[in-house]
Design an enzyme around this catalytic site. Sequence first.
Site, PDB file in Angstrom:
ATOM      1  CG  ASP A  13      -0.320  -0.519   2.488  1.00 34.38           C
ATOM      2  OD1 ASP A  13       0.904  -0.424   2.613  1.00 34.38           O
ATOM      3  OD2 ASP A  13      -1.055  -1.024   3.350  1.00 34.38           O
ATOM      4  CG  HIS A  57      -5.748  -2.655   8.624  1.00 37.97           C
ATOM      5  ND1 HIS A  57      -5.881  -1.319   8.945  1.00 37.97           N
ATOM      6  CD2 HIS A  57      -4.453  -2.960   8.908  1.00 37.97           C
ATOM      7  CE1 HIS A  57      -4.728  -0.858   9.381  1.00 37.97           C
ATOM      8  NE2 HIS A  57      -3.851  -1.823   9.384  1.00 37.97           N
ATOM      9  CD  GLU A  84      -8.780   0.621   7.565  1.00 38.88           C
ATOM     10  OE1 GLU A  84      -8.575  -0.349   8.326  1.00 38.88           O
ATOM     11  OE2 GLU A  84      -8.427   1.783   7.827  1.00 38.88           O
ATOM     12  CG  ASN A 101      -8.790  -2.018  11.789  1.00 33.80           C
ATOM     13  OD1 ASN A 101      -7.917  -2.693  11.236  1.00 33.80           O
ATOM     14  ND2 ASN A 101      -9.242  -0.893  11.266  1.00 33.80           N
TER      15      ASN A 101
HETATM   16  P1  PGA Z   1       2.141  -2.140  12.903  1.00 32.74           P
HETATM   17  O1  PGA Z   1       1.068  -2.062  11.723  1.00 32.74           O
HETATM   18  O2  PGA Z   1       3.149  -3.150  12.511  1.00 32.74           O
HETATM   19  O3  PGA Z   1       2.714  -0.743  12.916  1.00 32.74           O
HETATM   20  O4  PGA Z   1       1.393  -2.511  14.138  1.00 32.74           O
HETATM   21  C1  PGA Z   1       0.395  -3.200  11.345  1.00 32.74           C
HETATM   22  C2  PGA Z   1      -0.605  -2.854  10.271  1.00 32.74           C
HETATM   23  O5  PGA Z   1      -1.344  -1.876  10.413  1.00 32.74           O
HETATM   24  O6  PGA Z   1      -0.653  -3.593   9.280  1.00 32.74           O
END
Ligand code: PGA
Length: 253
Positions: free
Chosen positions: A67, A138, A143, A136
């Site tokens: 992304d 994702h 999302e 969450n």
């Molecule tokens: P993080 O992000 O490794 O900073 O916890 C994980 C994500 O949002 O995919």
Amino acid sequence: MIHIRIANREQIPIIVAEHLRKQLERKPDSVIGLPTGSTPLMVYREIVAQHKKGKIDFSRVITFNLDEYVGLDGKHVQSYKYYMYKNLFRHVNIDLNNTHIPNGVAENLEEECRRYDQLIEQLGGIDWQLLGIGLNGHIGFNEPGECLSAVTHVQRLLEETRIANARFFGSLQDVPTHAITMGMGSILRAKKIVLIATGQEKAKILAKAVNGPITTRVPASFLQLHQDVTFVLDQAAASAITRLRNDSCEFAH
Ligand code: PGA
């Protein structure tokens, strides 16, 4: 089938780098999918260390990032293009022409999404995909919601995601509202998937992803449908996962 590997935090990058090393031994010109965020940083450090020891060769590797924020160009320090160059690409022998990240400042974002999917397809799809997981559920920036998109698309970021990422930007208002993300289709078509997560705060969502029903409310739950996924977790992150209904999970310590 989701394989769960539980390891000490310090072991996680070593396990993942070894996974990648074996992948590149089998197929030196692998197409690999890469995440950003804080958890992958330790993995990139280990991969760079292994590369410097001559154990991982990127000369024929092709990469696709999951992304990119809409509105940030590669010079912006919070862009994922900048992140990848800083944390991985400049330290290894990868040809930058073989590294692909959605262009968040493309004039026509819809066209950019189609171009990205076509390129992934033309190059044979993702062989090995590394993933993180959001609080969450994702994966990439797919999302949770009423529906998920199979293809690369522009995603409006949920407030909770913007809040979680505000730590990188300094303030919530600086966090972009949208991102381009690879869709669930390209992720689930990857031949092998490795997901990494650490810490108690991810325990609940990981239990939902592994033990819960497959639902668009928890995008990572779709990984239950994949044949070859390994979750590499520390004890805290794995603490709420229970042994499973219908064999969709196998523990390996
Ligand atoms: P993080 O992000 O490794 O900073 O916890 C994980 C994500 O949002 O995919």
